[in-house]
Write a protein that holds these residues in place. Structure first.
Motif, PDB file in Angstrom:
ATOM      1  N   VAL A 118      17.283  10.718  17.160  1.00  0.00           N
ATOM      2  CA  VAL A 118      16.792  12.054  17.525  1.00  0.00           C
ATOM      3  C   VAL A 118      15.834  12.501  16.421  1.00  0.00           C
ATOM      4  CG1 VAL A 118      17.374  14.465  17.956  1.00  0.00           C
ATOM      5  CG2 VAL A 118      18.909  12.640  18.751  1.00  0.00           C
ATOM      6  N   ILE A 119      14.562  12.724  16.791  1.00  0.00           N
ATOM      7  CA  ILE A 119      13.563  13.228  15.842  1.00  0.00           C
ATOM      8  C   ILE A 119      13.443  14.734  16.050  1.00  0.00           C
ATOM      9  CG2 ILE A 119      11.155  13.153  15.114  1.00  0.00           C
ATOM     10  CD1 ILE A 119      11.054  10.243  16.032  1.00  0.00           C
ATOM     11  N   LEU A 120      13.759  15.500  15.015  1.00  0.00           N
ATOM     12  CA  LEU A 120      13.809  16.952  15.117  1.00  0.00           C
ATOM     13  C   LEU A 120      12.724  17.585  14.247  1.00  0.00           C
ATOM     14  CD1 LEU A 120      15.226  19.636  15.906  1.00  0.00           C
ATOM     15  CD2 LEU A 120      16.738  19.279  13.929  1.00  0.00           C
ATOM     16  N   ASP A 121      11.783  18.274  14.904  1.00  0.00           N
ATOM     17  CA  ASP A 121      10.760  19.020  14.168  1.00  0.00           C
ATOM     18  C   ASP A 121      11.320  20.417  13.898  1.00  0.00           C
ATOM     19  OD1 ASP A 121       8.579  20.251  13.076  1.00  0.00           O
ATOM     20  OD2 ASP A 121       7.204  19.842  14.743  1.00  0.00           O
ATOM     21  N   ILE A 122      11.553  20.732  12.629  1.00  0.00           N
ATOM     22  CA  ILE A 122      12.174  22.014  12.287  1.00  0.00           C
ATOM     23  C   ILE A 122      11.130  23.117  12.090  1.00  0.00           C
ATOM     24  CG2 ILE A 122      14.192  20.918  11.254  1.00  0.00           C
ATOM     25  CD1 ILE A 122      12.937  21.472   8.502  1.00  0.00           C
ATOM     26  N   THR A 123       9.853  22.781  12.197  1.00  0.00           N
ATOM     27  CA  THR A 123       8.788  23.785  12.016  1.00  0.00           C
ATOM     28  C   THR A 123       8.846  24.816  13.130  1.00  0.00           C
ATOM     29  OG1 THR A 123       7.388  22.050  11.064  1.00  0.00           O
ATOM     30  CG2 THR A 123       6.324  24.124  11.662  1.00  0.00           C
ATOM     31  N   GLY A 124       8.997  26.064  12.771  1.00  0.00           N
ATOM     32  CA  GLY A 124       8.957  27.140  13.748  1.00  0.00           C
ATOM     33  C   GLY A 124      10.218  27.322  14.561  1.00  0.00           C
ATOM     34  N   LEU A 125      11.333  26.639  14.204  1.00  0.00           N
ATOM     35  CA  LEU A 125      12.575  26.815  14.946  1.00  0.00           C
ATOM     36  C   LEU A 125      13.168  28.199  14.695  1.00  0.00           C
ATOM     37  CD1 LEU A 125      14.547  23.460  14.514  1.00  0.00           C
ATOM     38  CD2 LEU A 125      13.464  24.330  16.583  1.00  0.00           C
ATOM     39  N   ALA A 126      13.814  28.751  15.739  1.00  0.00           N
ATOM     40  CA  ALA A 126      14.487  30.038  15.574  1.00  0.00           C
ATOM     41  C   ALA A 126      15.725  29.873  14.682  1.00  0.00           C
ATOM     42  CB  ALA A 126      14.886  30.603  16.929  1.00  0.00           C
ATOM     43  N   LEU A 127      16.400  28.737  14.829  1.00  0.00           N
ATOM     44  CA  LEU A 127      17.566  28.435  13.991  1.00  0.00           C
ATOM     45  C   LEU A 127      17.115  27.944  12.628  1.00  0.00           C
ATOM     46  CD1 LEU A 127      19.827  26.431  16.479  1.00  0.00           C
ATOM     47  CD2 LEU A 127      20.252  28.737  15.646  1.00  0.00           C
ATOM     48  N   SER A 128      17.999  28.057  11.651  1.00  0.00           N
ATOM     49  CA  SER A 128      17.714  27.423  10.367  1.00  0.00           C
ATOM     50  C   SER A 128      17.785  25.917  10.552  1.00  0.00           C
ATOM     51  CB  SER A 128      18.738  27.867   9.323  1.00  0.00           C
ATOM     52  OG  SER A 128      20.007  27.292   9.591  1.00  0.00           O
ATOM     53  N   ALA A 129      17.158  25.172   9.645  1.00  0.00           N
ATOM     54  CA  ALA A 129      17.140  23.716   9.761  1.00  0.00           C
ATOM     55  C   ALA A 129      18.559  23.151   9.749  1.00  0.00           C
ATOM     56  CB  ALA A 129      16.320  23.121   8.623  1.00  0.00           C
ATOM     57  N   ALA A 130      19.405  23.671   8.857  1.00  0.00           N
ATOM     58  CA  ALA A 130      20.783  23.176   8.751  1.00  0.00           C
ATOM     59  C   ALA A 130      21.559  23.462  10.032  1.00  0.00           C
ATOM     60  CB  ALA A 130      21.479  23.805   7.543  1.00  0.00           C
ATOM     61  N   ASP A 131      21.356  24.657  10.594  1.00  0.00           N
ATOM     62  CA  ASP A 131      22.059  25.002  11.838  1.00  0.00           C
ATOM     63  C   ASP A 131      21.579  24.133  12.995  1.00  0.00           C
ATOM     64  OD1 ASP A 131      23.558  26.916  10.584  1.00  0.00           O
ATOM     65  OD2 ASP A 131      22.270  28.599  11.178  1.00  0.00           O
ATOM     66  N   ALA A 132      20.285  23.871  13.054  1.00  0.00           N
ATOM     67  CA  ALA A 132      19.740  23.032  14.124  1.00  0.00           C
ATOM     68  C   ALA A 132      20.301  21.614  14.037  1.00  0.00           C
ATOM     69  CB  ALA A 132      18.216  23.000  14.032  1.00  0.00           C
ATOM     70  N   VAL A 133      20.336  21.080  12.818  1.00  0.00           N
ATOM     71  CA  VAL A 133      20.905  19.738  12.616  1.00  0.00           C
ATOM     72  C   VAL A 133      22.377  19.727  13.016  1.00  0.00           C
ATOM     73  CG1 VAL A 133      21.588  18.073  10.845  1.00  0.00           C
ATOM     74  CG2 VAL A 133      19.265  19.005  10.850  1.00  0.00           C
ATOM     75  N   SER A 134      23.121  20.760  12.607  1.00  0.00           N
ATOM     76  CA  SER A 134      24.558  20.826  12.917  1.00  0.00           C
ATOM     77  C   SER A 134      24.797  20.909  14.417  1.00  0.00           C
ATOM     78  CB  SER A 134      25.188  22.035  12.223  1.00  0.00           C
ATOM     79  OG  SER A 134      25.096  21.904  10.814  1.00  0.00           O
ATOM     80  N   GLU A 135      23.939  21.631  15.140  1.00  0.00           N
ATOM     81  CA  GLU A 135      24.088  21.747  16.594  1.00  0.00           C
ATOM     82  C   GLU A 135      23.902  20.388  17.261  1.00  0.00           C
ATOM     83  OE1 GLU A 135      24.894  24.283  18.830  1.00  0.00           O
ATOM     84  OE2 GLU A 135      25.648  25.102  16.938  1.00  0.00           O
ATOM     85  N   ILE A 136      22.858  19.673  16.867  1.00  0.00           N
ATOM     86  CA  ILE A 136      22.614  18.349  17.455  1.00  0.00           C
ATOM     87  C   ILE A 136      23.728  17.377  17.067  1.00  0.00           C
ATOM     88  CG2 ILE A 136      21.070  16.339  17.423  1.00  0.00           C
ATOM     89  CD1 ILE A 136      18.736  18.260  17.238  1.00  0.00           C
TER      90      ILE A 136
END
Length: 331
Positions: free
Chosen positions: A57-75
Motif C-alpha cells: 500500500v503506497i500512501l501519499d500523506i500530502t494534504g490528508l485530513a488525518l495526521s500521517a500517524a493516524d492514516a498509517v494506523s487506520e490502514i
C-alpha cells in the motif's frame, strides 16, 4: 524470477490523479505485470483493502485530513503495517522517524521517486513483510507449544525471581491464575523449608550465561499440597534481561508407585527368607521323622517320642505359615 515478470498487487492512496499516473508509470517500468489500483481517499482505501489483500500500500500523506500517524494506523488495521510505503512532498525527519517506529516499510519523498528508487522500495517492503510474517508464524508456533503444552511451563526473571509468563497447565496444576502468578516469585511455590535449596540452585544459575539443567525438587500448590516435580530449565534472554525457561513434570504419583513396588518387593523378600529359613527346618524334621517311623513301633517309648517331636514340628510349621499369611495380608 526477474523484476519485469514479478506480479504485485499494489494500492496507491493518492488524491491527485496526475501524481497517481506518475507513480504508476514508475512502478510498471520495472514491474510490468503488477496490478496498480488507485484509491482517491482513505475511505476508498478502506473499501479496497477490505475487499481484497494487497502486497503493498503506497500512501501519499500530502494534504490528508488525518495526521500521517493516524492514516498509517487506520490502514494497518486491515493490512500489515510493514507493507505500507509512505510518500510525501515535504521532508520531515521527526515524522519519518515516528512512522518508521510504527513499523512502515519505507518513506520516500515525491521528488526522489525514480524507477530504481520505487522498485527498490517495493521489493524491500514485500520481502520485509514476508520475513516478518514468517517470524510471526514461528513465534505463534512457539507460543502454541508453550501455552498448549500439557506440562506446566513458566519463564521467570533470574534477578527479581518474578514470573514473566506461565502457561495454562501451570495455572491448573498449581491453582493460581496467570494474574496471580505475575505478582509472585518462584519462592512462592516452594515449601518454606526448601528455600535454602532454591537459593543454592539460583547461585548456580546466576553464575552461568548459558545453562541447560534438570533436577528433582518439591513444590507447593496454592492449597498447600506438596508436589515432587522434575524440572528441566534453560537460560534465555528477553529484552536483554536474563530469564530462565522452566518445564515441570509432576512425578509425585510416580514416586508413590515406585515406593509401593519397593515395599512389595521387600515383603516378598521377607516371605522368601521365611520360607527358606523358618518354614524349611520344621518341614525337613517332619520328613525325617516320617522316614524313621516306618521302622519303629509307635507304642514303644522311642515311637512315642518321635510322635511328640512330629507334633511339635507341625505346630512350629503352622505358626510359620500363619505369620507369612499375616505379613502378606498387612501389605
Amino acid at each position: 524470477m526477474s523484476e519485469n515478470t514479478t506480479n504485485y498487487k499494489i494500492l496507491v492512496v493518492e488524491e491527485n490523479y496526475d501524481d497517481f499516473l506518475f507513480i504508476q508509470k514508475k512502478i510498471v517500468k520495472r514491474l510490468a505485470l503488477s496490478n496498480v489500483v488507485r484509491a482517491q481517499n482513505m475511505h476508498q482505501a478502506w473499501i479496497e483493502i477490505s475487499n481484497a489483500p494487497f502486497d503493498i500500500v503506497i500512501l501519499d500523506i500530502t494534504g490528508l485530513a488525518l495526521s500521517a500517524a493516524d492514516a498509517v494506523s487506520e490502514i494497518a488495521k486491515l493490512s500489515d503495517i510493514s507493507k505500507i510505503i509512505v510518500i510525501s512532498s515535504y521532508a520531515n525527519p521527526l515524522l519519518e522517524n515516528e512512522l518508521f517506529h510504527l513499523g512502515i516499510g519505507d518513506f520516500i519523498l515525491k521528488k526522489k521517486i525514480t524507477y530504481r528508487a520505487i522498485h527498490k522500495s517495493l521489493v524491500h517492503a514485500v520481502q520485509r513483510s514476508r520475513m516478518l510474517a514468517s517470524i510471526r508464524e514461528t513465534q505463534k508456533q512457539y507460543d502454541d507449544l508453550f501455552h498448549l503444552s500439557p506440562l506446566p511451563m513458566w519463564i521467570y526473571n533470574v534477578e527479581t525471581l518474578r514470573f514473566r509468563n506461565v502457561n495454562g497447565a501451570a495455572e491448573r496444576k498449581y491453582g493460581y491464575t496467570r494474574k496471580e502468578f505475575k505478582k509472585m516469585t518462584i519462592r512462592d511455590i516452594r515449601p518454606k523449608e526448601d528455600i535454602r535449596i532454591l537459593e543454592k540452585a539460583l547461585e548456580f544459575v546466576r553464575s552461568h550465561d548459558r545453562l541447560f539443567a534438570s533436577g528433582i525438587y518439591r513444590h507447593q500448590k496454592k492449597n498447600g499440597e506438596i508436589l515432587t516435580v522434575e524440572l528441566v530449565s534453560n537460560i534465555i534472554y528477553l529484552d536483554g534481561t536474563k530469564h530462565e525457561f522452566v518445564l515441570a513434570n509432576d512425578i509425585t504419583e510416580q514416586l508413590h508407585y515406585i515406593k509401593a513396588i519397593e515395599e512389595k518387593n521387600k515383603t516378598l523378600q521377607e516371605i522368601a527368607f521365611t520360607q527358606s529359613h523358618i518354614v524349611r527346618p520344621p518341614l525337613a524334621n517332619m520328613m525325617g521323622i516320617l522316614h524313621l517311623i516306618k521302622d519303629v513301633d509307635l507304642t514303644s517309648a522311642d515311637g512315642q517320642q518321635l510322635l511328640e517331636h512330629f507334633v511339635s514340628c507341625s505346630k512350629e510349621l503352622d505358626r510359620s505359615i500363619h505369620e507369612i499369611v499375616q505379613k502378606a495380608s498387612r501389605k
